[in-house]
Design a protein around this motif. Structure first.
Motif, PDB file in Angstrom:
ATOM      1  N   SER A 294       0.831  -1.204   0.000  1.00 28.45           N
ATOM      2  CA  SER A 294       0.000   0.000   0.000  1.00 28.45           C
ATOM      3  C   SER A 294       0.864   1.251   0.000  1.00 28.45           C
ATOM      4  N   ARG A 295       1.900   1.259   0.843  1.00 26.50           N
ATOM      5  CA  ARG A 295       2.798   2.428   0.894  1.00 26.50           C
ATOM      6  C   ARG A 295       3.591   2.570  -0.401  1.00 26.50           C
ATOM      7  N   ALA A 296       4.073   1.451  -0.928  1.00 25.66           N
ATOM      8  CA  ALA A 296       4.901   1.519  -2.134  1.00 25.66           C
ATOM      9  C   ALA A 296       4.111   2.022  -3.340  1.00 25.66           C
ATOM     10  N   ALA A 297       2.870   1.555  -3.471  1.00 23.71           N
ATOM     11  CA  ALA A 297       2.059   1.924  -4.635  1.00 23.71           C
ATOM     12  C   ALA A 297       1.221   3.170  -4.413  1.00 23.71           C
ATOM     13  N   ARG A 298       1.184   3.653  -3.165  1.00 23.59           N
ATOM     14  CA  ARG A 298       0.373   4.802  -2.786  1.00 23.59           C
ATOM     15  C   ARG A 298      -1.108   4.564  -3.130  1.00 23.59           C
ATOM     16  N   VAL A 299      -1.582   3.374  -2.696  1.00 27.41           N
ATOM     17  CA  VAL A 299      -2.991   3.033  -2.853  1.00 27.41           C
ATOM     18  C   VAL A 299      -3.516   2.574  -1.489  1.00 27.41           C
ATOM     19  N   LYS A 300      -4.828   2.617  -1.337  1.00 30.36           N
ATOM     20  CA  LYS A 300      -5.441   2.207  -0.079  1.00 30.36           C
ATOM     21  C   LYS A 300      -6.225   0.915  -0.294  1.00 30.36           C
ATOM     22  N   PHE A 301      -5.817  -0.138   0.394  1.00 26.84           N
ATOM     23  CA  PHE A 301      -6.522  -1.421   0.292  1.00 26.84           C
ATOM     24  C   PHE A 301      -7.830  -1.362   1.071  1.00 26.84           C
ATOM     25  N   SER A 302      -8.847  -2.010   0.508  1.00 29.21           N
ATOM     26  CA  SER A 302     -10.141  -2.087   1.189  1.00 29.21           C
ATOM     27  C   SER A 302     -10.127  -3.146   2.278  1.00 29.21           C
ATOM     28  N   GLY A 303      -9.397  -4.217   2.053  1.00 24.89           N
ATOM     29  CA  GLY A 303      -9.385  -5.288   3.034  1.00 24.89           C
ATOM     30  C   GLY A 303      -8.439  -6.401   2.634  1.00 24.89           C
ATOM     31  N   ALA A 304      -8.430  -7.452   3.435  1.00 21.12           N
ATOM     32  CA  ALA A 304      -7.597  -8.624   3.189  1.00 21.12           C
ATOM     33  C   ALA A 304      -8.429  -9.865   3.452  1.00 21.12           C
ATOM     34  N   ILE A 305      -8.218 -10.898   2.638  1.00 20.65           N
ATOM     35  CA  ILE A 305      -9.019 -12.112   2.690  1.00 20.65           C
ATOM     36  C   ILE A 305      -8.099 -13.324   2.765  1.00 20.65           C
ATOM     37  N   VAL A 306      -8.393 -14.225   3.681  1.00 20.67           N
ATOM     38  CA  VAL A 306      -7.702 -15.515   3.755  1.00 20.67           C
ATOM     39  C   VAL A 306      -8.642 -16.570   3.186  1.00 20.67           C
ATOM     40  N   VAL A 307      -8.180 -17.296   2.173  1.00 21.13           N
ATOM     41  CA  VAL A 307      -8.988 -18.330   1.523  1.00 21.13           C
ATOM     42  C   VAL A 307      -8.477 -19.697   1.963  1.00 21.13           C
ATOM     43  N   LEU A 308      -9.399 -20.546   2.425  1.00 16.72           N
ATOM     44  CA  LEU A 308      -9.064 -21.885   2.891  1.00 16.72           C
ATOM     45  C   LEU A 308      -9.964 -22.904   2.202  1.00 16.72           C
ATOM     46  N   PRO A 309      -9.529 -24.171   2.134  1.00 18.34           N
ATOM     47  CA  PRO A 309     -10.434 -25.209   1.611  1.00 18.34           C
ATOM     48  C   PRO A 309     -11.725 -25.247   2.412  1.00 18.34           C
ATOM     49  N   ASP A 310     -12.821 -25.532   1.747  1.00 21.30           N
ATOM     50  CA  ASP A 310     -14.132 -25.502   2.401  1.00 21.30           C
ATOM     51  C   ASP A 310     -14.181 -26.395   3.641  1.00 21.30           C
ATOM     52  N   ASP A 311     -13.524 -27.546   3.581  1.00 19.08           N
ATOM     53  CA  ASP A 311     -13.579 -28.483   4.707  1.00 19.08           C
ATOM     54  C   ASP A 311     -12.822 -27.982   5.936  1.00 19.08           C
ATOM     55  N   ASP A 312     -12.007 -26.952   5.766  1.00 22.69           N
ATOM     56  CA  ASP A 312     -11.142 -26.504   6.859  1.00 22.69           C
ATOM     57  C   ASP A 312     -11.663 -25.276   7.584  1.00 22.69           C
ATOM     58  N   VAL A 313     -12.848 -24.784   7.196  1.00 19.45           N
ATOM     59  CA  VAL A 313     -13.416 -23.615   7.870  1.00 19.45           C
ATOM     60  C   VAL A 313     -14.718 -23.988   8.558  1.00 19.45           C
ATOM     61  N   VAL A 314     -15.005 -23.326   9.652  1.00 15.95           N
ATOM     62  CA  VAL A 314     -16.232 -23.591  10.403  1.00 15.95           C
ATOM     63  C   VAL A 314     -17.443 -23.071   9.647  1.00 15.95           C
ATOM     64  N   GLN A 315     -17.290 -21.916   8.998  1.00 17.53           N
ATOM     65  CA  GLN A 315     -18.367 -21.326   8.211  1.00 17.53           C
ATOM     66  C   GLN A 315     -17.781 -20.734   6.942  1.00 17.53           C
ATOM     67  N   ALA A 316     -18.620 -20.613   5.915  1.00 19.72           N
ATOM     68  CA  ALA A 316     -18.137 -20.188   4.602  1.00 19.72           C
ATOM     69  C   ALA A 316     -17.529 -18.794   4.626  1.00 19.72           C
ATOM     70  N   LEU A 317     -18.028 -17.913   5.478  1.00 21.67           N
ATOM     71  CA  LEU A 317     -17.504 -16.554   5.590  1.00 21.67           C
ATOM     72  C   LEU A 317     -17.484 -16.160   7.050  1.00 21.67           C
ATOM     73  N   GLU A 318     -16.328 -15.745   7.520  1.00 24.90           N
ATOM     74  CA  GLU A 318     -16.197 -15.219   8.874  1.00 24.90           C
ATOM     75  C   GLU A 318     -15.483 -13.876   8.785  1.00 24.90           C
ATOM     76  N   GLU A 319     -16.212 -12.813   9.072  1.00 23.46           N
ATOM     77  CA  GLU A 319     -15.639 -11.472   9.020  1.00 23.46           C
ATOM     78  C   GLU A 319     -15.119 -11.106  10.403  1.00 23.46           C
ATOM     79  N   LEU A 320     -13.853 -10.709  10.465  1.00 22.87           N
ATOM     80  CA  LEU A 320     -13.163 -10.512  11.737  1.00 22.87           C
ATOM     81  C   LEU A 320     -13.067  -9.050  12.146  1.00 22.87           C
ATOM     82  N   GLY A 321     -13.689  -8.148  11.390  1.00 21.59           N
ATOM     83  CA  GLY A 321     -13.568  -6.725  11.718  1.00 21.59           C
ATOM     84  C   GLY A 321     -12.311  -6.135  11.105  1.00 21.59           C
ATOM     85  N   ARG A 322     -11.827  -5.068  11.685  1.00 23.34           N
ATOM     86  CA  ARG A 322     -10.683  -4.355  11.120  1.00 23.34           C
ATOM     87  C   ARG A 322      -9.423  -4.640  11.934  1.00 23.34           C
TER      88      ARG A 322
END
Length: 307
Positions: free
Chosen positions: A232-260
């Protein structure tokens, strides 16, 4: 399950060698059912794994098919004449696709091929470095490289189908001082600008206090946030967020939002839900549109370097 280089095979789950006869395999299955049944104090997750393993090898036809092809669903057939991995050829598809730059999983594929040969031994022939029988005997850190490469390639296939309104960069260098510091994917679209981490730990994980925890899990969200802020600093852009993608069998729910976390909206997503999340956006993340989207894409194009 069973598709990851880090996961146990169906035979491992049943506690037998791959060459046992059918009767011994059946006895092992019944024993493992009793041991893992929740009604007798067993683990429900392991009980389901035992049933799934039996589905794969419980009949002669299923076992023959599994023995021919079991292993890692996205690992390519290896050819000594083309030892460097290349993305699989897709059938002709006229649908508009996302703009894509870089080679997903390429860095980890190359590292894996180098290390698996070093582990086998100098001068020793390696007919197929993706042979499941070979991979499953390798040290964890080597298997982890292949598992993560497969995860990155699976994510790349998902984001490629988002459509022409999206731009994706794969294997992006996050810190020029550290050649191994990278962002697996950077995805830009109307819903925002996201850094995406593709992971496969070979086992279910959970979240606690804004971080992933589990066996062999080492603060991936903190690392992702740190590298995202560096780009973000190098490109001088602001990211909206970050996402961790895991195999479906390895997560408790399909989407878990953790806040900021340090200004970034964070989400942990099962792979099958990723396209929906990227189109809709993560809660609390700022959307990007119009001239700003064009400006952000231009800045990233001028800044991004690949590992």
């Amino acid at each position: 399950m069973f598709d990851s280089p880090l996961s146990a095979s169906a035979y491992d789950v049943l506690g037998v060698a791959p060459d046992v006869d059918d009767e011994e395999l059946r006895r092992a299955y019944r024993l493992r059912l009793r041991q893992t049944h929740p009604d007798t104090g067993g683990d429900a997750v392991k009980f389901v794994q035992v049933q799934r393993a039996w589905d794969l090898v419980g009949t002669a036809a299923a076992r023959a098919a599994y023995d021919r092809g079991h292993g890692f669903a996205d690992a390519p057939t290896f050819s000594p004449d083309a030892p460097t991995w290349r993305p699989p050829q897709r059938p002709a598809d006229t649908r508009p696709r996302a703009r894509s730059f870089g080679q997903p999983g390429g860095w980890r594929r190359e590292r894996y091929l180098t290390l698996i040969r070093e582990w086998v031994g100098r001068g020793a022939p390696v007919e197929d470095p993706y042979d499941p029988a070979l991979v499953r005997t390798a040290p964890h850190e080597i298997r982890r490289l292949l598992a993560d490469a497969l995860a990155e390639e699976a994510t790349a296939r998902v984001v490629a189908d988002l459509g022409m309104g999206y731009t994706v960069w794969h294997d992006v260098a996050a810190d020029p001082r550290d050649p191994e510091a990278k962002l697996d994917h950077v995805v830009l679209g109307p819903s925002g600008l996201y850094a995406v981490l593709s992971e496969d730990f070979g086992t279910p994980v959970r979240t606690r206090r804004g971080e992933l925890i589990g066996e062999c899990v080492d603060s991936p969200i903190a690392t992702l946030v740190h590298r995202t802020r560096a780009l973000s600093r190098a490109a001088r852009v602001k990211f909206s967020g970050a996402i961790v993608v895991l195999p479906d069998d390895d997560v408790v729910q399909a989407l878990e939002e953790l806040g900021r976390v340090r200004g970034l909206a964070i989400a942990v997503v099962g792979r099958s839900a990723l396209a929906t999340v990227l189109r809709r956006g993560v809660a609390g993340a700022r959307e990007i549109g119009g001239n700003e989207l064009f400006d952000v894409r231009t800045r990233l194009q001028q800044t991004v370097r690949f590992v």
